[in-house]
Design a protein around this motif. Structure first.
Motif, PDB file in Angstrom:
ATOM      1  N   SER A  32      -5.336   5.714 -12.225  1.00  0.00           N
ATOM      2  CA  SER A  32      -5.343   6.930 -11.417  1.00  0.00           C
ATOM      3  C   SER A  32      -4.577   6.710 -10.118  1.00  0.00           C
ATOM      4  O   SER A  32      -3.839   7.577  -9.678  1.00  0.00           O
ATOM      5  CB  SER A  32      -6.771   7.371 -11.143  1.00  0.00           C
ATOM      6  N   CYS A  33      -4.743   5.497  -9.554  1.00  0.00           N
ATOM      7  CA  CYS A  33      -4.033   5.315  -8.291  1.00  0.00           C
ATOM      8  C   CYS A  33      -2.559   5.069  -8.544  1.00  0.00           C
ATOM      9  O   CYS A  33      -1.724   5.332  -7.694  1.00  0.00           O
ATOM     10  CB  CYS A  33      -4.648   4.214  -7.434  1.00  0.00           C
ATOM     11  N   GLU A  69     -15.675  -2.915  -1.552  1.00  0.00           N
ATOM     12  CA  GLU A  69     -14.304  -3.137  -2.022  1.00  0.00           C
ATOM     13  C   GLU A  69     -14.276  -4.148  -3.161  1.00  0.00           C
ATOM     14  O   GLU A  69     -13.615  -3.949  -4.177  1.00  0.00           O
ATOM     15  CB  GLU A  69     -13.426  -3.674  -0.880  1.00  0.00           C
ATOM     16  N   SER A  70     -15.012  -5.231  -2.964  1.00  0.00           N
ATOM     17  CA  SER A  70     -14.956  -6.296  -3.973  1.00  0.00           C
ATOM     18  C   SER A  70     -15.568  -5.832  -5.288  1.00  0.00           C
ATOM     19  O   SER A  70     -15.062  -6.163  -6.364  1.00  0.00           O
ATOM     20  CB  SER A  70     -15.643  -7.562  -3.455  1.00  0.00           C
ATOM     21  N   TYR A  78      -3.921  -4.660 -12.777  1.00  0.00           N
ATOM     22  CA  TYR A  78      -4.815  -4.659 -11.626  1.00  0.00           C
ATOM     23  C   TYR A  78      -4.735  -3.309 -10.905  1.00  0.00           C
ATOM     24  O   TYR A  78      -5.702  -2.804 -10.381  1.00  0.00           O
ATOM     25  CB  TYR A  78      -4.371  -5.785 -10.701  1.00  0.00           C
ATOM     26  N   ARG A  85     -13.094  -3.746  -7.196  1.00  0.00           N
ATOM     27  CA  ARG A  85     -11.966  -4.460  -7.796  1.00  0.00           C
ATOM     28  C   ARG A  85     -12.309  -5.093  -9.137  1.00  0.00           C
ATOM     29  O   ARG A  85     -11.420  -5.447  -9.894  1.00  0.00           O
ATOM     30  CB  ARG A  85     -11.478  -5.569  -6.864  1.00  0.00           C
ATOM     31  N   LEU A  86     -13.595  -5.273  -9.414  1.00  0.00           N
ATOM     32  CA  LEU A  86     -13.952  -5.970 -10.656  1.00  0.00           C
ATOM     33  C   LEU A  86     -13.576  -5.120 -11.870  1.00  0.00           C
ATOM     34  O   LEU A  86     -13.817  -3.906 -11.880  1.00  0.00           O
ATOM     35  CB  LEU A  86     -15.450  -6.277 -10.677  1.00  0.00           C
ATOM     36  N   PRO A  87     -13.021  -5.755 -12.891  1.00  0.00           N
ATOM     37  CA  PRO A  87     -12.608  -4.979 -14.064  1.00  0.00           C
ATOM     38  C   PRO A  87     -13.789  -4.331 -14.794  1.00  0.00           C
ATOM     39  O   PRO A  87     -13.597  -3.358 -15.527  1.00  0.00           O
ATOM     40  CB  PRO A  87     -11.925  -6.015 -14.966  1.00  0.00           C
ATOM     41  N   LEU A 136      -1.540   5.263   1.321  1.00  0.00           N
ATOM     42  CA  LEU A 136      -1.523   3.815   1.251  1.00  0.00           C
ATOM     43  C   LEU A 136      -1.015   3.203   2.540  1.00  0.00           C
ATOM     44  O   LEU A 136      -0.140   3.770   3.194  1.00  0.00           O
ATOM     45  CB  LEU A 136      -0.604   3.349   0.113  1.00  0.00           C
ATOM     46  N   ASP A 137      -1.558   2.034   2.847  1.00  0.00           N
ATOM     47  CA  ASP A 137      -1.118   1.307   4.032  1.00  0.00           C
ATOM     48  C   ASP A 137      -0.626  -0.057   3.572  1.00  0.00           C
ATOM     49  O   ASP A 137      -1.415  -0.977   3.368  1.00  0.00           O
ATOM     50  CB  ASP A 137      -2.297   1.179   5.012  1.00  0.00           C
ATOM     51  N   GLY A 149     -14.001 -10.260  -7.126  1.00  0.00           N
ATOM     52  CA  GLY A 149     -13.561  -8.990  -6.553  1.00  0.00           C
ATOM     53  C   GLY A 149     -12.808  -9.105  -5.246  1.00  0.00           C
ATOM     54  O   GLY A 149     -12.622  -8.114  -4.554  1.00  0.00           O
ATOM     55  N   LYS A 189      -7.383   1.648   2.230  1.00  0.00           N
ATOM     56  CA  LYS A 189      -6.021   2.163   2.059  1.00  0.00           C
ATOM     57  C   LYS A 189      -4.999   1.045   1.870  1.00  0.00           C
ATOM     58  O   LYS A 189      -3.897   1.262   1.395  1.00  0.00           O
ATOM     59  CB  LYS A 189      -5.620   2.953   3.327  1.00  0.00           C
ATOM     60  N   ARG A 190      -5.382  -0.150   2.302  1.00  0.00           N
ATOM     61  CA  ARG A 190      -4.439  -1.268   2.227  1.00  0.00           C
ATOM     62  C   ARG A 190      -4.333  -1.852   0.826  1.00  0.00           C
ATOM     63  O   ARG A 190      -3.558  -2.767   0.595  1.00  0.00           O
ATOM     64  CB  ARG A 190      -4.899  -2.402   3.157  1.00  0.00           C
ATOM     65  N   ASP A 191      -5.172  -1.368  -0.078  1.00  0.00           N
ATOM     66  CA  ASP A 191      -5.151  -1.932  -1.427  1.00  0.00           C
ATOM     67  C   ASP A 191      -4.986  -0.815  -2.457  1.00  0.00           C
ATOM     68  O   ASP A 191      -5.907  -0.031  -2.683  1.00  0.00           O
ATOM     69  CB  ASP A 191      -6.467  -2.691  -1.675  1.00  0.00           C
ATOM     70  N   PRO A 192      -3.807  -0.743  -3.083  1.00  0.00           N
ATOM     71  CA  PRO A 192      -3.564   0.334  -4.054  1.00  0.00           C
ATOM     72  C   PRO A 192      -4.585   0.350  -5.195  1.00  0.00           C
ATOM     73  O   PRO A 192      -4.853   1.401  -5.766  1.00  0.00           O
ATOM     74  CB  PRO A 192      -2.172   0.017  -4.603  1.00  0.00           C
ATOM     75  N   SER A 193      -5.184  -0.791  -5.499  1.00  0.00           N
ATOM     76  CA  SER A 193      -6.116  -0.826  -6.633  1.00  0.00           C
ATOM     77  C   SER A 193      -7.435  -0.125  -6.300  1.00  0.00           C
ATOM     78  O   SER A 193      -8.264   0.087  -7.180  1.00  0.00           O
ATOM     79  CB  SER A 193      -6.385  -2.270  -7.069  1.00  0.00           C
ATOM     80  N   LEU A 194      -7.651   0.211  -5.033  1.00  0.00           N
ATOM     81  CA  LEU A 194      -8.911   0.866  -4.650  1.00  0.00           C
ATOM     82  C   LEU A 194      -8.759   2.379  -4.553  1.00  0.00           C
ATOM     83  O   LEU A 194      -9.707   3.079  -4.201  1.00  0.00           O
ATOM     84  CB  LEU A 194      -9.402   0.320  -3.305  1.00  0.00           C
ATOM     85  N   GLY A 195      -7.570   2.884  -4.853  1.00  0.00           N
ATOM     86  CA  GLY A 195      -7.332   4.321  -4.755  1.00  0.00           C
ATOM     87  C   GLY A 195      -8.051   5.066  -5.869  1.00  0.00           C
ATOM     88  O   GLY A 195      -8.857   4.511  -6.598  1.00  0.00           O
ATOM     89  N   GLY A 196      -7.741   6.347  -5.960  1.00  0.00           N
ATOM     90  CA  GLY A 196      -8.347   7.152  -7.020  1.00  0.00           C
ATOM     91  C   GLY A 196      -9.827   7.325  -6.793  1.00  0.00           C
ATOM     92  O   GLY A 196     -10.300   7.399  -5.667  1.00  0.00           O
ATOM     93  N   LYS A 197     -10.584   7.365  -7.866  1.00  0.00           N
ATOM     94  CA  LYS A 197     -12.012   7.669  -7.748  1.00  0.00           C
ATOM     95  C   LYS A 197     -12.889   6.431  -7.823  1.00  0.00           C
ATOM     96  O   LYS A 197     -14.095   6.508  -7.904  1.00  0.00           O
ATOM     97  CB  LYS A 197     -12.408   8.624  -8.879  1.00  0.00           C
ATOM     98  N   ALA A 207     -10.011   3.045   6.209  1.00  0.00           N
ATOM     99  CA  ALA A 207      -8.673   2.585   6.604  1.00  0.00           C
ATOM    100  C   ALA A 207      -8.338   1.275   5.900  1.00  0.00           C
ATOM    101  O   ALA A 207      -7.209   1.044   5.472  1.00  0.00           O
ATOM    102  CB  ALA A 207      -8.607   2.410   8.116  1.00  0.00           C
TER     103      ALA A 207
END
Lengths: 304, 487
Positions: B15-16, A124-125, B11, A128-130, B191-192, B413, A153-161, A150
């Motif tokens: 895509s998301c 995850e971390s 941030y 998140r890095l740019p 999303l949660d 991160g 899912k709590r972080d919208p920035s991790l969605g997509g690919k 699961a």
């Protein structure tokens, strides 16, 4: 087919049994009158060695970590030391990348492969890095991956690919045909000490590193100090690490890894190491020279 | 919202964002759409504005999507302007470390500098015994800078911060907005957000926050939402403030301005220098004394202020029983009171119309400053007795620490909203603030005693400190915020 144990050193053979009790019973230093930390020679025997599963994965290890799944992201739970260590992983990777003219900053669009991702603390971390283009994170335990997915899912920035979890072992993961499609950073954090055949495992992991990319791992040196701190103190006395997490016989010394990478005929550059020490109340701190004693990071750049 | 959420480098990845928008359309097609932010700061006072400025000014955090929620009209504060001979009655002491931080985030240059007054000397004494502690930089004090602190109007600071924020851009500002409620988000297929605070504004706007910052003052709604208790007590004292016109620019002239504070049994009275012939008054006293002071004519009010620095506590007590006529009473009693006129502030000649006001004094400290996706800064976290002029500086210390914590989390991160990422902020600030709250509280209580065994003891204490160079230097460094980080 039974694996041939002919080329495997005695220490590895005796540490192999799937049950911890059996491993302890067969522990070589118990059999010797003078307890000695056994040497763990990293055999270069081909991966065909460990059929029938054809996997680096130890079933007991999987069930141990699956049982910890629900508490993986609890900041005050048993994985707290891992959470606290995570920023240092990034510091170490940055230091590795910066040390080579071919990967030094400014860099962008880095592709990560995280092997043995667990609940996704590092994956995850990294996502998140740019500077990250994508993170592929694999783990053999579906239970833990369910937790990882699961949580993501709590972080919208991790969605997509950007972040992809796959229930794979390194052996089952398809190797990209083109070297350029392989990974800039392949991370193997706190994994090799849980693997039965580290040399074969690292052989396979190394193939996923693109030329010029980095293989970064962290593990624990097999010393009396590490036995006292990780097994006796952390697991048995303080209980900050869940009991049964570590099998001291599987720990690998920094010198052994140096020997392994150095013996690959110039595929890998000179290793970089960083020793870290956990100070209760303060967290992890880099301590020079401590790679000989306990937890350490090791990074190697793939030359060809 | 589409344009805003797609802002380059935000941030929330593109895509998301797209998938999020699809989903939002589906889920909230009839309701107002929530907007996803990395930081939502409730409260546009000095703490909140400084935090957003720090985040926008740092390259490591400039890509974060940030929002400000404020009940007041910020355009009015931004364009705040007073003539050079008029000063707001709400002033604060800014320590050099606070000023340095404001400079680092690019805000200091946006303050109207000719309205900021540095002071180099402090005169503090016991109103009952007359024992003094003189703070000046001569002798044993460290050579690093001669400024103890800067007196500044709070509006000059907030106006300067708003100008700097405007220069930086990139903050979604929701001012003149009332926070109707704060609730948690929902879980959908993709999303949660059940642990994400959602700020509901009047008018239906909803802001989802990765990190919700409570910079919303002593009665912080964010703190209530997070279920964090603030404990403490009321001092049963009010702080009376006013802008005073003085007979001159001070005994040390313009190059050596002096701050004065006299401990009276009812509370400390302080006169702090502003530019030219002006000073700001902060007089902590009983609620009944405060209402009397506010009811007086300008002439009688000035007489009371001058008396507060010169006459005995008994004289003062009597003058507080008069409904009017304090001016005559003061000039008569002054003739019979021996004092060193150079050791007290120059005589106040006038008080600016409409500047006499008061507010209740209290001590509050929140049980913690962090919760999952919540951080408290400034008065939302702590309220301090004003006797050491540390309230605003504590808030600046919070902001500096939280901005650094967020920067570290982003560059490693981490999710900036989770308690794991926020822990360094709590551990860096909580104990430091607690100690300073306690010290100021004890000072107040120690000097509230008019007679008894404590009185001679505390005078011995002040005189002893005065004689001990290194100890005095230590106190002065603490006051200037550049000492060992004990306070």
């Amino acid at each position: 087919m039974r694996p041939s144990l002919r080329h495997v050193p005695r220490a590895l053979r005796t540490a192999r049994p799937a049950s911890r009790a059996a491993a302890a019973a067969a522990a070589p230093w118990l059999q010797h009158p003078q307890p000695q930390p056994p040497s763990r020679h990293l055999s270069t025997t081909s991966p065909t060695l460990h059929t029938p599963s054809s996997s680096s994965v130890n079933a007991t290890e999987i069930s141990h970590f699956s049982a910890l799944a629900s508490s993986w992201w609890d900041p005050h739970g048993p994985s707290r030391p891992l959470h606290l260590m995570n920023p240092l992983r990034h510091d170490f990777i940055q230091a590795c990348l910066a040390s080579s003219p071919t990967t030094s900053p400014p860099y962008s669009n880095l592709r990560y492969l995280d092997v043995g991702c667990g609940g996704g603390i590092f994956a995850e971390s990294a996502a998140r890095l740019p500077t990250t283009a994508s993170v592929t994170a694999i783990d053999p335990s579906p239970t833990i991956l369910a937790v990882a997915r699961a949580h993501a899912k709590r972080d919208p920035s991790l969605g997509g690919k950007k972040l992809t979890y796959l229930s794979e072992t390194i052996e089952s993961l398809p190797l990209p045909a083109e070297p350029a499609d392989r990974f800039d950073v392949v991370s193997v954090f706190e994994v090799v000490e849980h693997v039965d055949y580290p040399a074969a495992f690292l052989d396979r992991v190394g193939e996923f590193v693109k030329p010029g990319g980095w293989l970064v791992l962290s593990t624990i040196a097999r010393t009396w100090t590490s036995w006292v701190t990780t097994n006796l103190v952390a697991e048995d006395i303080l209980g900050v690490v869940p009991k049964g997490t570590h099998d001291w016989y599987k720990y690998i010394n920094e010198g052994e890894l140096r020997g392994y990478f150095g013996g690959k005929g110039g595929v890998w550059g000179p290793p970089r190491v960083m020793g870290v020490v956990f100070v209760p109340g303060l967290g992890w701190r880099e301590v020079r020279g401590s790679e000989k004693v306990g937890n350490y990071f090791l990074g190697v750049q793939r030359v060809v | 919202m589409d344009a805003a959420i797609r802002r380059r480098g935000a941030y929330v990845c593109r895509s998301c964002t797209r998938s999020l928008q699809r989903q939002l359309r589906r889920t909230y097609s009839s309701a107002a759409q929530p907007d996803i932010y990395d930081v939502v700061c409730v409260g546009g006072g000095p703490a909140g504005l400084s935090l957003l400025t720090a985040l926008r000014a740092s390259p490591a955090t400039a890509h974060l999507r940030v929002a400000l929620v404020e009940a007041q009209d910020l355009a009015k504060i931004r364009s705040w302007k007073l003539p050079p001979d008029r000063f707001s009655n709400r002033c604060s002491s800014l320590t050099p470390s606070s000023a340095l931080f404001l400079d680092q985030i690019g805000a200091w240059k946006h303050l109207e500098r000719d309205r900021v007054q540095a002071y180099q000397e402090m005169q503090v004494w016991d109103g009952v015994t007359g024992a003094r502690i003189e703070f000046d930089w001569a002798g044993s004090a460290p050579a690093a800078g001669t400024t103890i602190a800067y007196m500044n109007e709070n509006l000059n600071l907030t106006s300067g911060l708003l100008k700097r924020l405007e220069e930086l851009g990139g903050v979604s500002v929701f001012d003149k907005a009332k926070v109707e409620s704060i609730a948690y988000g929902e879980e959908t297929e993709e999303l949660d957000l059940r642990e994400w605070p959602v700020v509901h504004l009047s008018g239906g706007k909803q802001l989802s926050a990765r990190l919700l910052v409570g910079a919303d003052g002593a009665n912080s709604p964010v703190r209530s939402f997070a279920g964090i208790e603030a404990r403490g007590w009321d001092y049963n004292r009010h702080g009376v403030v006013a802008t005073l016109q003085i007979e001159g620019e001070g005994w040390g002239a313009d190059h050596s301005k002096i701050a004065y504070q006299r401990f009276l049994p009812t509370g400390p009275v302080a006169m702090l220098p502003l530019p030219g012939n002006y000073s700001t008054l902060v007089w902590s006293t009983t609620p009944s004394n405060a209402s009397l002071l506010k009811s007086l004519s300008a002439k009688d009010f000035i007489a009371m202020v001058n008396a507060a620095f010169r006459l005995t506590p008994t004289d003062l007590e009597y003058m507080h029983t008069q409904e009017s006529g304090q001016a005559e009473e003061y000039s008569w009693r002054l003739e019979h009171t021996p004092f060193d006129y150079r050791a007290v502030p120059q005589t106040a000649m006038g008080v600016q119309e409409g500047t006499v006001a008061s507010f209740p004094l209290k001590l509050r400290h929140a049980d913690t400053y962090i919760a999952e996706r919540v951080a408290l800064i400034g008065d939302a976290a702590h309220t301090i007795h004003p006797l050491a002029g540390q309230g605003l500086n504590q808030g600046q210390g919070d902001v500096q620490s939280l901005a650094k914590t967020i920067e570290y989390a982003v560059s490693h991160g981490q999710d900036i909203g989770v308690t794991m990422s926020l822990e360094p902020y709590l551990s860096e600030r909580y104990a430091a603030n607690h100690l300073l709250l306690g010290v100021c509280d004890k000072l107040h209580k120690l000097y509230s005693v008019g007679s008894g065994p404590l009185v001679p003891l505390r005078s011995v204490g002040l005189s002893a400190v005065n004689a001990l160079g290194p100890l005095k230097a230590f106190f002065m460094n603490q006051a200037a915020g550049n000492g060992i980080k004990v306070f």
